[in-house]
Enzyme design. Structure first.
Site, mmCIF file in Angstrom:
data_model
loop_
_atom_site.group_PDB
_atom_site.id
_atom_site.type_symbol
_atom_site.label_atom_id
_atom_site.label_comp_id
_atom_site.label_asym_id
_atom_site.label_seq_id
_atom_site.Cartn_x
_atom_site.Cartn_y
_atom_site.Cartn_z
ATOM 1 N N HIS A 23 0.796 -1.236 -0.074
ATOM 2 C CA HIS A 23 -0.002 0.043 -0.065
ATOM 3 C C HIS A 23 0.792 1.246 0.064
ATOM 4 O O HIS A 23 2.102 1.320 0.288
ATOM 5 C CB HIS A 23 -1.146 0.005 1.250
ATOM 6 C CG HIS A 23 -0.362 -0.155 2.384
ATOM 7 N ND1 HIS A 23 0.459 1.042 3.038
ATOM 8 C CD2 HIS A 23 0.043 -1.048 3.443
ATOM 9 C CE1 HIS A 23 0.956 0.724 4.197
ATOM 10 N NE2 HIS A 23 0.673 -0.813 4.576
HETATM 11 P P1 TYD Z 1 -1.458 -2.621 7.658
HETATM 12 O O1 TYD Z 1 -1.001 -1.298 7.762
HETATM 13 O O2 TYD Z 1 -2.113 -2.995 6.322
HETATM 14 O O3 TYD Z 1 -0.246 -3.598 7.894
HETATM 15 P P2 TYD Z 1 1.270 -3.789 7.041
HETATM 16 O O4 TYD Z 1 1.385 -2.730 6.218
HETATM 17 O O5 TYD Z 1 2.234 -4.115 7.700
HETATM 18 O O6 TYD Z 1 0.962 -5.047 6.279
HETATM 19 O O7 TYD Z 1 -2.318 -3.129 8.913
HETATM 20 C C1 TYD Z 1 -2.779 -4.213 9.039
HETATM 21 C C2 TYD Z 1 -3.968 -4.193 10.043
HETATM 22 O O8 TYD Z 1 -3.706 -3.857 11.480
HETATM 23 C C3 TYD Z 1 -4.957 -3.299 9.554
HETATM 24 O O9 TYD Z 1 -6.269 -4.335 9.735
HETATM 25 C C4 TYD Z 1 -5.086 -2.002 10.319
HETATM 26 C C5 TYD Z 1 -4.429 -2.756 11.567
HETATM 27 N N1 TYD Z 1 -3.709 -1.579 12.281
HETATM 28 C C6 TYD Z 1 -4.104 -0.719 13.255
HETATM 29 O O10 TYD Z 1 -5.163 -1.153 13.776
HETATM 30 N N2 TYD Z 1 -3.206 0.040 13.764
HETATM 31 C C7 TYD Z 1 -1.908 0.304 13.260
HETATM 32 O O11 TYD Z 1 -1.297 1.303 13.803
HETATM 33 C C8 TYD Z 1 -1.624 -0.248 12.068
HETATM 34 C C9 TYD Z 1 -0.305 -0.079 11.491
HETATM 35 C C10 TYD Z 1 -2.227 -1.133 11.659
#
Ligand code: TYD
Length: 136
Positions: free
Chosen positions: A53
């Site tokens: 993303h």
């Molecule tokens: P995401 O940012 O998509 O993870 P990555 O980029 O590491 O693969 O987040 C994964 C999940 O965690 C998504 O459902 C949102 C949640 N999340 C939170 O609740 N708080 C946060 O600070 C972050 C970064 C993610």
């Protein structure tokens, strides 16, 4: 958004080296934004991919607190891959950069310092949407 992979930076995190173990510290002047959130990835399977993303406004610094992982970065025109494997190096990712993180070593920990609290509306999770965003 006019940001490119040229805006990425490796930040040197100051450290105090000691035979008893090293100590690294992050103070406000080291990071080019106000830190509003800290989170970390851990227990990541080596086959897993994180990220996939971009963010509209969020600035982040990634630090491999332990182990190593690869960060693939795209700005819509150019791309690069940065391996993080040192606890005293931080990767600054500016808004408008697509990132994918993979090849996590066993036991690795990815610390993330973020400029904003969690906000799903700041995410661009579709690469076609990202390309459109970069044209605006
Ligand atoms: P995401 O940012 O998509 O993870 P990555 O980029 O590491 O693969 O987040 C994964 C999940 O965690 C998504 O459902 C949102 C949640 N999340 C939170 O609740 N708080 C946060 O600070 C972050 C970064 C993610």
């Amino acid at each position: 958004m006019i940001t490119s992979i040229k805006n990425l930076e490796i930040i040197d995190i100051p450290k105090v080296q000691d035979p008893r173990g090293n100590l690294a510290f992050i103070e406000k002047d080291i990071i080019p934004f106000h830190i509003n959130r800290v989170y970390y990835l851990y227990d990541v399977p080596s086959s897993a991919h994180r990220g996939g993303h971009a963010h509209k406004k969020l600035y982040q610094v990634l630090v491999a607190l332990s182990g190593s992982f690869e960060v693939h970065l795209k700005d819509g025109e150019n791309e690069t891959k940065i391996t993080l494997n040192k606890p005293d190096k931080g990767l600054l990712i500016v808004p408008g950069i697509w990132r994918e993180i993979g090849n996590f070593s066993s036991g690795s920990v990815c610390l993330v310092l973020a400029s904003e609290e969690y906000d799903e509306s700041d995410y661009i999770r579709d690469y076609e949407d990202f390309k459109l965003f970069k044209r605006t």
